[in-house]
Write a protein that holds these residues in place. Structure first.
Motif, PDB file in Angstrom:
ATOM      1  N   THR A  43     -12.572  -3.199  52.313  1.00  0.00           N
ATOM      2  CA  THR A  43     -11.670  -2.051  52.436  1.00  0.00           C
ATOM      3  C   THR A  43     -12.448  -0.744  52.413  1.00  0.00           C
ATOM      4  O   THR A  43     -12.151   0.183  53.178  1.00  0.00           O
ATOM      5  CB  THR A  43     -10.635  -2.077  51.295  1.00  0.00           C
ATOM      6  OG1 THR A  43      -9.971  -3.336  51.305  1.00  0.00           O
ATOM      7  CG2 THR A  43      -9.628  -0.965  51.438  1.00  0.00           C
ATOM      8  N   ARG A  46     -14.168  -0.233  55.810  1.00  0.00           N
ATOM      9  CA  ARG A  46     -13.205   0.205  56.830  1.00  0.00           C
ATOM     10  C   ARG A  46     -12.811   1.670  56.638  1.00  0.00           C
ATOM     11  O   ARG A  46     -12.663   2.417  57.611  1.00  0.00           O
ATOM     12  CB  ARG A  46     -11.972  -0.681  56.792  1.00  0.00           C
ATOM     13  CG  ARG A  46     -12.225  -2.054  57.332  1.00  0.00           C
ATOM     14  CD  ARG A  46     -10.972  -2.887  57.303  1.00  0.00           C
ATOM     15  NE  ARG A  46     -11.266  -4.246  57.731  1.00  0.00           N
ATOM     16  CZ  ARG A  46     -10.464  -5.271  57.524  1.00  0.00           C
ATOM     17  NH1 ARG A  46      -9.326  -5.094  56.885  1.00  0.00           N
ATOM     18  NH2 ARG A  46     -10.803  -6.470  57.938  1.00  0.00           N
ATOM     19  N   ALA A  47     -12.624   2.086  55.403  1.00  0.00           N
ATOM     20  CA  ALA A  47     -12.252   3.481  55.139  1.00  0.00           C
ATOM     21  C   ALA A  47     -13.383   4.427  55.535  1.00  0.00           C
ATOM     22  O   ALA A  47     -13.139   5.482  56.128  1.00  0.00           O
ATOM     23  CB  ALA A  47     -11.896   3.658  53.672  1.00  0.00           C
ATOM     24  N   GLU A  49     -15.684   3.877  57.805  1.00  0.00           N
ATOM     25  CA  GLU A  49     -15.749   3.912  59.268  1.00  0.00           C
ATOM     26  C   GLU A  49     -14.671   4.824  59.842  1.00  0.00           C
ATOM     27  O   GLU A  49     -14.920   5.570  60.789  1.00  0.00           O
ATOM     28  CB  GLU A  49     -15.598   2.500  59.829  1.00  0.00           C
ATOM     29  CG  GLU A  49     -16.821   1.641  59.653  1.00  0.00           C
ATOM     30  CD  GLU A  49     -16.609   0.214  60.134  1.00  0.00           C
ATOM     31  OE1 GLU A  49     -15.447  -0.158  60.448  1.00  0.00           O
ATOM     32  OE2 GLU A  49     -17.606  -0.526  60.188  1.00  0.00           O
ATOM     33  N   ALA A  50     -13.484   4.783  59.274  1.00  0.00           N
ATOM     34  CA  ALA A  50     -12.399   5.649  59.752  1.00  0.00           C
ATOM     35  C   ALA A  50     -12.728   7.114  59.512  1.00  0.00           C
ATOM     36  O   ALA A  50     -12.463   7.966  60.367  1.00  0.00           O
ATOM     37  CB  ALA A  50     -11.095   5.278  59.064  1.00  0.00           C
ATOM     38  N   ILE A  51     -13.321   7.413  58.369  1.00  0.00           N
ATOM     39  CA  ILE A  51     -13.712   8.797  58.079  1.00  0.00           C
ATOM     40  C   ILE A  51     -14.802   9.248  59.055  1.00  0.00           C
ATOM     41  O   ILE A  51     -14.786  10.382  59.547  1.00  0.00           O
ATOM     42  CB  ILE A  51     -14.183   8.925  56.613  1.00  0.00           C
ATOM     43  CG1 ILE A  51     -12.996   8.760  55.676  1.00  0.00           C
ATOM     44  CG2 ILE A  51     -14.884  10.250  56.364  1.00  0.00           C
ATOM     45  CD1 ILE A  51     -13.373   8.681  54.215  1.00  0.00           C
ATOM     46  N   GLU A  53     -15.310   8.145  62.160  1.00  0.00           N
ATOM     47  CA  GLU A  53     -14.709   8.371  63.473  1.00  0.00           C
ATOM     48  C   GLU A  53     -13.911   9.666  63.500  1.00  0.00           C
ATOM     49  O   GLU A  53     -13.926  10.398  64.494  1.00  0.00           O
ATOM     50  CB  GLU A  53     -13.817   7.190  63.840  1.00  0.00           C
ATOM     51  CG  GLU A  53     -14.597   5.930  64.160  1.00  0.00           C
ATOM     52  CD  GLU A  53     -13.701   4.734  64.393  1.00  0.00           C
ATOM     53  OE1 GLU A  53     -12.453   4.895  64.378  1.00  0.00           O
ATOM     54  OE2 GLU A  53     -14.246   3.637  64.585  1.00  0.00           O
ATOM     55  N   ALA A  54     -13.226   9.975  62.422  1.00  0.00           N
ATOM     56  CA  ALA A  54     -12.458  11.224  62.365  1.00  0.00           C
ATOM     57  C   ALA A  54     -13.388  12.430  62.409  1.00  0.00           C
ATOM     58  O   ALA A  54     -13.078  13.439  63.051  1.00  0.00           O
ATOM     59  CB  ALA A  54     -11.602  11.261  61.106  1.00  0.00           C
ATOM     60  N   GLU A  57     -14.509  13.028  65.959  1.00  0.00           N
ATOM     61  CA  GLU A  57     -13.465  13.698  66.726  1.00  0.00           C
ATOM     62  C   GLU A  57     -13.421  15.191  66.417  1.00  0.00           C
ATOM     63  O   GLU A  57     -13.119  15.997  67.280  1.00  0.00           O
ATOM     64  CB  GLU A  57     -12.100  13.066  66.447  1.00  0.00           C
ATOM     65  CG  GLU A  57     -11.954  11.674  66.988  1.00  0.00           C
ATOM     66  CD  GLU A  57     -11.968  11.635  68.500  1.00  0.00           C
ATOM     67  OE1 GLU A  57     -11.406  12.556  69.128  1.00  0.00           O
ATOM     68  OE2 GLU A  57     -12.551  10.689  69.052  1.00  0.00           O
TER      69      GLU A  57
END
Length: 84
Positions: A43, A46-47, A49-51, A53-54, A57
């Motif tokens: 978990t 995954r968190a 990786e999401a940060i 990617e954000a 962006e």
């Protein structure tokens, strides 16, 4: 007069409660904690990786404001001012 034939107690002098716990219970607790650790690790990855990617962006070129660059003519005039 005390008798020399005293019976020894069945319990050892150092009474540790850890040895009274069944081994199957200790195995279950160890397995549950390792599984929880693995799930938490996935978990967290995954968190992160999401940060990541954000944040990519956020710094993307199409979302940044356009900067006004001076023309070459203006740059040459500024250089002439500084060289005089």
């Amino acid at each position: 007069m005390p008798s020399t034939n005293q019976q020894s107690s069945p319990k050892p002098a150092s009474n540790l409660d850890l040895f009274n716990i069944p081994q199957s219970f200790l195995l279950q607790m160890g397995t549950a904690s390792i599984l929880l650790l693995l799930i938490t690790g996935k978990t967290t990855v995954r968190a992160l990786e999401a940060i990541g990617e954000a944040s990519e962006e956020l710094f993307r070129g199409d979302r940044l404001p356009n900067l006004d660059f001076p023309d070459e003519h203006e740059i040459n005039q500024d250089e002439n001012i500084y060289t005089k």
